[in-house]
Design a protein around this motif. Structure first.
Motif, PDB file in Angstrom:
ATOM      1  N   ALA A  72       0.644  -0.912   0.016  1.00 17.54           N
ATOM      2  CA  ALA A  72      -0.170   0.753   0.298  1.00 17.54           C
ATOM      3  C   ALA A  72       0.274   1.181   0.267  1.00 17.54           C
ATOM      4  O   ALA A  72       0.484   1.764  -0.606  1.00 17.54           O
ATOM      5  CB  ALA A  72      -1.045   0.090   1.548  1.00 17.54           C
ATOM      6  N   THR A  73       1.859   1.634   0.591  1.00 18.36           N
ATOM      7  CA  THR A  73       2.505   2.656   0.690  1.00 18.36           C
ATOM      8  C   THR A  73       3.298   2.167  -0.074  1.00 18.36           C
ATOM      9  O   THR A  73       3.856   3.464  -1.505  1.00 18.36           O
ATOM     10  CB  THR A  73       3.773   2.103   1.999  1.00 18.36           C
ATOM     11  OG1 THR A  73       3.366   1.793   2.908  1.00 18.36           O
ATOM     12  CG2 THR A  73       4.404   3.261   1.217  1.00 18.36           C
ATOM     13  N   LEU A  74       3.776   1.795  -1.041  1.00 21.34           N
ATOM     14  CA  LEU A  74       4.875   1.295  -2.286  1.00 21.34           C
ATOM     15  C   LEU A  74       3.970   2.365  -3.494  1.00 21.34           C
ATOM     16  O   LEU A  74       4.243   2.672  -3.936  1.00 21.34           O
ATOM     17  CB  LEU A  74       5.150   0.281  -2.916  1.00 21.34           C
ATOM     18  CG  LEU A  74       6.079  -0.223  -4.387  1.00 21.34           C
ATOM     19  CD1 LEU A  74       7.261   0.315  -3.868  1.00 21.34           C
ATOM     20  CD2 LEU A  74       6.187  -1.128  -4.280  1.00 21.34           C
ATOM     21  N   LEU A  75       2.445   1.897  -3.427  1.00 22.72           N
ATOM     22  CA  LEU A  75       1.963   1.599  -4.897  1.00 22.72           C
ATOM     23  C   LEU A  75       1.041   3.720  -4.256  1.00 22.72           C
ATOM     24  O   LEU A  75       0.386   3.798  -4.968  1.00 22.72           O
ATOM     25  CB  LEU A  75       0.161   1.203  -4.798  1.00 22.72           C
ATOM     26  CG  LEU A  75       0.984  -0.921  -5.494  1.00 22.72           C
ATOM     27  CD1 LEU A  75      -0.144  -1.790  -5.427  1.00 22.72           C
ATOM     28  CD2 LEU A  75       1.574  -0.213  -6.708  1.00 22.72           C
ATOM     29  N   ASN A  76       1.131   3.946  -2.992  1.00 22.27           N
ATOM     30  CA  ASN A  76       0.507   5.174  -2.593  1.00 22.27           C
ATOM     31  C   ASN A  76      -0.875   5.397  -2.576  1.00 22.27           C
ATOM     32  O   ASN A  76      -1.958   6.261  -2.997  1.00 22.27           O
ATOM     33  CB  ASN A  76       1.398   6.020  -3.790  1.00 22.27           C
ATOM     34  CG  ASN A  76       1.217   8.045  -3.064  1.00 22.27           C
ATOM     35  OD1 ASN A  76       0.509   8.091  -1.702  1.00 22.27           O
ATOM     36  ND2 ASN A  76       1.381   9.030  -3.243  1.00 22.27           N
ATOM     37  N   LEU A  77      -1.375   4.067  -2.049  1.00 21.83           N
ATOM     38  CA  LEU A  77      -3.060   4.152  -1.849  1.00 21.83           C
ATOM     39  C   LEU A  77      -3.590   5.049  -1.187  1.00 21.83           C
ATOM     40  O   LEU A  77      -4.525   5.230  -0.501  1.00 21.83           O
ATOM     41  CB  LEU A  77      -3.118   2.460  -1.539  1.00 21.83           C
ATOM     42  CG  LEU A  77      -2.605   1.645  -2.776  1.00 21.83           C
ATOM     43  CD1 LEU A  77      -2.829   0.332  -2.440  1.00 21.83           C
ATOM     44  CD2 LEU A  77      -3.404   1.764  -3.474  1.00 21.83           C
ATOM     45  N   TRP A  78      -2.703   5.301  -0.432  1.00 27.40           N
ATOM     46  CA  TRP A  78      -3.019   6.522   1.085  1.00 27.40           C
ATOM     47  C   TRP A  78      -1.747   7.126   1.413  1.00 27.40           C
ATOM     48  O   TRP A  78      -0.538   7.252   1.383  1.00 27.40           O
ATOM     49  CB  TRP A  78      -3.544   5.985   2.439  1.00 27.40           C
ATOM     50  CG  TRP A  78      -3.993   6.558   3.078  1.00 27.40           C
ATOM     51  CD1 TRP A  78      -5.477   6.843   3.356  1.00 27.40           C
ATOM     52  CD2 TRP A  78      -3.455   7.189   4.736  1.00 27.40           C
ATOM     53  NE1 TRP A  78      -5.323   8.319   4.605  1.00 27.40           N
ATOM     54  CE2 TRP A  78      -4.197   7.978   5.588  1.00 27.40           C
ATOM     55  CE3 TRP A  78      -2.054   6.713   5.200  1.00 27.40           C
ATOM     56  CZ2 TRP A  78      -3.664   8.592   6.889  1.00 27.40           C
ATOM     57  CZ3 TRP A  78      -1.609   7.512   5.982  1.00 27.40           C
ATOM     58  CH2 TRP A  78      -2.024   8.285   6.741  1.00 27.40           C
ATOM     59  N   THR A  79      -1.829   8.359   1.286  1.00 20.67           N
ATOM     60  CA  THR A  79      -1.474   9.438   1.767  1.00 20.67           C
ATOM     61  C   THR A  79      -1.875  10.321   2.971  1.00 20.67           C
ATOM     62  O   THR A  79      -3.121  10.716   2.949  1.00 20.67           O
ATOM     63  CB  THR A  79      -0.457  10.422   0.879  1.00 20.67           C
ATOM     64  OG1 THR A  79      -1.474  10.905  -0.240  1.00 20.67           O
ATOM     65  CG2 THR A  79       0.242   9.983  -0.274  1.00 20.67           C
ATOM     66  N   PRO A  80      -1.100  10.764   3.680  1.00 18.30           N
ATOM     67  CA  PRO A  80      -1.588  11.507   5.305  1.00 18.30           C
ATOM     68  C   PRO A  80      -1.965  12.910   4.152  1.00 18.30           C
ATOM     69  O   PRO A  80      -2.916  13.825   5.140  1.00 18.30           O
ATOM     70  CB  PRO A  80      -0.326  12.047   5.997  1.00 18.30           C
ATOM     71  CG  PRO A  80       0.552  10.866   6.005  1.00 18.30           C
ATOM     72  CD  PRO A  80       0.594  10.723   4.068  1.00 18.30           C
TER      73      PRO A  80
END
Length: 97
Positions: A72-80
């Protein structure tokens, strides 16, 4: 012991991704090109809680969840800065009362 090593590997990959993004993307924190310490603290807390599931039958689940966070972090599925709002469009018109 094997699942704990998998969790540790996922944690280090997550930290590497957080560091890479913090260094390459300017303006993410108060000092450009430096990672905010809360990003590291958040990863340590999440992976630490997953590590508490060790020595049980939940080890494979914890390892899968840990690598799911990495993907999820690698695919940038969520950013603050731009959280995902499920069921809402990004541009909604204000309703007059």
């Amino acid at each position: 012991m094997g699942a704990i090593l998998v969790l540790l590997a996922a944690f280090f990959v997550e930290i590497a991704l957080v560091t890479y993004r913090g260094v390459t993307i300017s303006g993410t924190g108060p000092i450009p090109h430096l990672v905010i310490p809360s990003d590291y603290a958040g990863a340590a807390i999440i992976y630490g809680l997953l590590g508490l599931m060790g020595k049980t039958r939940a080890e494979p689940v914890a390892a899968a969840v840990a690598w799911g966070f990495v993907v999820a972090t690698l695919l940038n599925l969520w950013t603050p800065k731009n959280p995902v709002h499920i069921g809402k469009t990004t541009k909604q018109k204000a309703v007059a009362a």
